[in-house]
Each structure stands twice: as C-alpha cells, then as structure tokens.
Design a protein around this motif. Sequence first.
Motif, PDB file in Angstrom:
ATOM      1  N   UNK A 215       0.821  -1.208   0.000  1.00 14.53           N
ATOM      2  CA  UNK A 215       0.000   0.000   0.000  1.00 14.53           C
ATOM      3  C   UNK A 215       0.855   1.259   0.000  1.00 14.53           C
ATOM      4  N   UNK A 216       2.062   1.178   0.556  1.00 14.77           N
ATOM      5  CA  UNK A 216       2.941   2.347   0.612  1.00 14.77           C
ATOM      6  C   UNK A 216       3.293   2.863  -0.771  1.00 14.77           C
ATOM      7  N   UNK A 217       3.311   1.966  -1.777  1.00 11.02           N
ATOM      8  CA  UNK A 217       3.705   2.363  -3.124  1.00 11.02           C
ATOM      9  C   UNK A 217       2.750   3.414  -3.684  1.00 11.02           C
ATOM     10  N   UNK A 218       1.519   3.443  -3.189  1.00 11.94           N
ATOM     11  CA  UNK A 218       0.573   4.492  -3.574  1.00 11.94           C
ATOM     12  C   UNK A 218       0.391   5.488  -2.433  1.00 11.94           C
ATOM     13  N   UNK A 219       0.068   4.964  -1.254  1.00 12.22           N
ATOM     14  CA  UNK A 219      -0.352   5.835  -0.160  1.00 12.22           C
ATOM     15  C   UNK A 219       0.765   6.705   0.409  1.00 12.22           C
ATOM     16  N   UNK A 220       1.957   6.157   0.557  1.00 15.07           N
ATOM     17  CA  UNK A 220       3.031   6.932   1.178  1.00 15.07           C
ATOM     18  C   UNK A 220       3.564   8.026   0.253  1.00 15.07           C
ATOM     19  N   UNK A 415      -5.209   3.224  11.758  1.00 16.06           N
ATOM     20  CA  UNK A 415      -5.544   3.820  10.466  1.00 16.06           C
ATOM     21  C   UNK A 415      -4.885   3.035   9.329  1.00 16.06           C
ATOM     22  N   UNK A 416      -3.632   2.661   9.505  1.00 11.00           N
ATOM     23  CA  UNK A 416      -2.927   1.899   8.466  1.00 11.00           C
ATOM     24  C   UNK A 416      -3.603   0.564   8.191  1.00 11.00           C
ATOM     25  N   UNK A 417      -4.099  -0.069   9.235  1.00 14.28           N
ATOM     26  CA  UNK A 417      -4.783  -1.351   9.061  1.00 14.28           C
ATOM     27  C   UNK A 417      -6.035  -1.179   8.198  1.00 14.28           C
ATOM     28  N   UNK A 418      -6.783  -0.129   8.450  1.00 16.49           N
ATOM     29  CA  UNK A 418      -7.975   0.146   7.658  1.00 16.49           C
ATOM     30  C   UNK A 418      -7.595   0.500   6.224  1.00 16.49           C
ATOM     31  N   UNK A 419      -6.527   1.281   6.071  1.00 19.32           N
ATOM     32  CA  UNK A 419      -6.075   1.678   4.744  1.00 19.32           C
ATOM     33  C   UNK A 419      -5.542   0.499   3.930  1.00 19.32           C
ATOM     34  N   UNK A 420      -5.103  -0.546   4.601  1.00 17.95           N
ATOM     35  CA  UNK A 420      -4.666  -1.749   3.891  1.00 17.95           C
ATOM     36  C   UNK A 420      -5.841  -2.381   3.142  1.00 17.95           C
ATOM     37  N   UNK A 421      -6.991  -2.438   3.808  1.00 17.29           N
ATOM     38  CA  UNK A 421      -8.188  -2.963   3.154  1.00 17.29           C
ATOM     39  C   UNK A 421      -8.631  -2.038   2.022  1.00 17.29           C
ATOM     40  N   UNK A 422      -8.474  -0.748   2.244  1.00 19.66           N
ATOM     41  CA  UNK A 422      -8.821   0.225   1.212  1.00 19.66           C
ATOM     42  C   UNK A 422      -7.973   0.003  -0.036  1.00 19.66           C
ATOM     43  N   UNK A 423      -6.693  -0.220   0.172  1.00 17.62           N
ATOM     44  CA  UNK A 423      -5.758  -0.400  -0.936  1.00 17.62           C
ATOM     45  C   UNK A 423      -6.151  -1.600  -1.799  1.00 17.62           C
ATOM     46  N   UNK A 424      -6.428  -2.720  -1.176  1.00 14.44           N
ATOM     47  CA  UNK A 424      -6.782  -3.913  -1.949  1.00 14.44           C
ATOM     48  C   UNK A 424      -8.130  -3.744  -2.641  1.00 14.44           C
TER      49      UNK A 424
END
Length: 452
Positions: A215-220, A415-424
Amino acid sequence: MNVKTVTKTLAVASAAIMLLSGCGSSGGASSKQASAGGDGFDSKAQTTITFAGWSLDMTPEFKALADGFHKAHPNVTVNIKQYSADDYDKQLTADISSGAQPDVFPLKNLIKYVTYSESQGLADISDIASNFKGDKHISLSGYERDGKYYALPYRTDTWVLFYNKDMFKKTGLEEPNAKWTWNDYTKAAKQLKQKLPEAGYDANSVYPMYMHSWQAVVQSFAIAQSGKPASQTFLKADFSYMKPYYKRALAWQDDKLTIDWNTAFTNKVQYQPQFGTQKAAMMPMGTWYAATLLTQQNSGEAQKFSWGMAPVPQNPDRKVPKTPITFGSPTSLAISSKTSGQKLAAAKEFVKWAVGEGGANELAKLSTTPAYINDKITQTFFSPEGMANDAASRKAWSTHDMKLEAPVDQATDTINSILSDTHSAIMTETKSVDAALKETTQNVQDQGVLDE
C-alpha cells in the motif's frame, strides 16, 4: 559536495513526536563529537554488551557494526542476540516488558515508537543527540519527545526510482531525471510499451514499470507529496489527497504498463526478480534494493545490465520542488533503561559510533544506506563494482526531502490497518476510488482514534 539527507518532520501531535538522531563517530567525526562521553566510559575496562538483530545470515549489518566497534574499542565485546525478523517488534516488546531486553536494540521504524516509549524501556540519550544538532550530514528531525531523545538513527532508506539504463538506451528514450512528475513517468511508460518490443524485448512478459503490491507504493507517496501536514489529513481521516495517486495507479494497470495488482498479490510476485531479470524498465523502490541487486548480479540470480537511480517522480498538481520529495523511514538504535554503570557507558559509546561516521562507513561497505552521509561515505557506498555510480544516481541517493512513510501517532497503526483494506479494494477494482476513500473515512472515525 554538500550532501543532504533532509528528513523534514511531518506535523504530528506532540504525543507522537519521536525518537532521535545521529551521533558522533570514533571513525572520523569532529572533535566535538569524539569528546561526547558515555557516562564516564572506561576504554580500558573489559566490557560486554548485548545488541539485538534479526536474520543474521541474510542481514550482515549487525555483525559488521559489532565487529567494527570492537576493532575501534578492543576491550568492548558486542554480543548479538538474534530475534525473528517477522516477529521482532512483538518479541522485543515482550522482552522490554519483562526487563530482559538487550543493552542496545534497533527500532525498525518510527511508527512503533509510541509503543516502545510507553514501555519506559528506553534510556535517555539526549547527551549524544546534542552533539549532532546542526550537523548537515544527518537529520534530527522528528526524534525529539518532550525535549528528550531516546534513540538514534543508524540507517535511513528512502525511495528512489530504479531504472534499466540499457532499456532506455535501446529504445532511444531519455532517462528519468529530477524534473519528472508522475505524468512524465506515465508518458515514458507508454513510450516504452511501444518501443520495448521493437528493441527485442518480449511484449508478453516485459513491462515498462513494476509497481509492487504494498500500500505504501501508492499511499506513502501521496502522503509525502500532498503538500499538507499529516495532522490535517491522515490524522483527520481526510484521504482525498490519495485520489489522484490511485487514479494513476489504476490507469497504469488497466493500460498494461505494469502487472496488475491482483496478479502480483495473488502470485506473490517479488520486486527483485521483476527488475533483476529485466521484466520491468522502471521500478520505484527503497534504496535497500541497491545492495540486493548488486549481490544478485554478482551471484547470477539477477541478469547483468546497466542500471541507475533517479529521484521518484513528483506530484504533477504542484510545482516541482528544487529538492525532490520522497518518503522513507529511519532505523534507529536505542539503549535499555535497565542498563547502568560501565555497560551503559559502553552502550552509549557504541551507539555514538554506530550512527556516526564510523558505523556509517561499515554500512556503506555493505551497500546499505546509513543515516550519516558525507562525501567519504558516499564514495564508499558507490565504490563496489557493478554499483550505479553515475552523478545522477549519486545525487538521487543522497539528496532529497524525505517525509516519513506514515505519521508517528498512537492512531497510525489502526488507520494503516484500515487503509490496507482500502488499498486492496481499490486496486482490485471491487470498489471505486471515491467510494473506498469515503468508507475509509467513516471506518476510521468509528474507531474513535482521531485527534480532536
């Protein structure tokens, strides 16, 4: 050369301000740094301290630091206690809770610092930090906590753009440069898609780029390049700044400029072989990959080809900055609050050496990026045969404005845990970008972890 490794602080709540920074060196630091004592350190006393590490067979940096310090201080022995790489934080936190932690131990990233600081297992090493304030070769930003420092960074991996020079040469395209935005990156990828087959590359297996599934490849990248402090976005559950980054990522895979996310995730595609076997012409990745690629090219695991590093592309919706903005995270060293006497003095001396020029030189020999960077360290890092050592690669590696991968806050893990689901959900296109980000905001708000 005035080498900069700038780590500007993401604005976060004061309770989340973090660790610490670099230190002096027995191996070439200034006299001010060299005189920074470790609570009456007696260099003639036979002393043994323990040092935590993980995956020692595959991660030689720990032994290199231990052996390098012992060479500089023959009367001090540094014994390494090995932890599991996957469960390091869990095991170390348990040891801190029981008072069984080593004298010196790495903190893998700043995000976990809140957990460690709450354990009261870290010694105050502000005396070492004071010797590095204002030092242009290392950054202290983001490490102060209530006026004190509890760790020092010994390595800092930032994200750069790895690219295959041979592919660009054969296709006649201009190599990436510091002026590139993500729009330039997209344009080059589309040109590569057309020209790579003409240059003899297999159109069915070779892609213009590889974007890994993290997810970091997009989000970070979105966090780092948004132009707004994380306290106003990430920590307020406003993720609208991620929308253009996800729109681009979806377009890249829909246009078959990269392996689609679902295939990469399901098949556990690894970034090393994608770039190392010339299946991708460009790949954003952390500077740690330079050592892996160099080793694999020498061993035959990776193919032989000419490669380089460029700054990561910049946000096309903002003016391109003079210093490229990227993200990364320092890895730091802390000292146990249970350590005392000569052991504490020796531990401080070890940390001071490890995060300064002495330790940095040992890491650079391994093609590992240290936190302390000067001309000498840069020369050492780029000296191995096969390393990308052109001026552009050197500058991309050493000169950048590094933002933290994610803000340091008690809410970040949730927040990162929730964003992981968002990413997929977004990358598999099971939800639209707008719907997924809106749902994420609501899910984070429901957790009750946001700053007021």
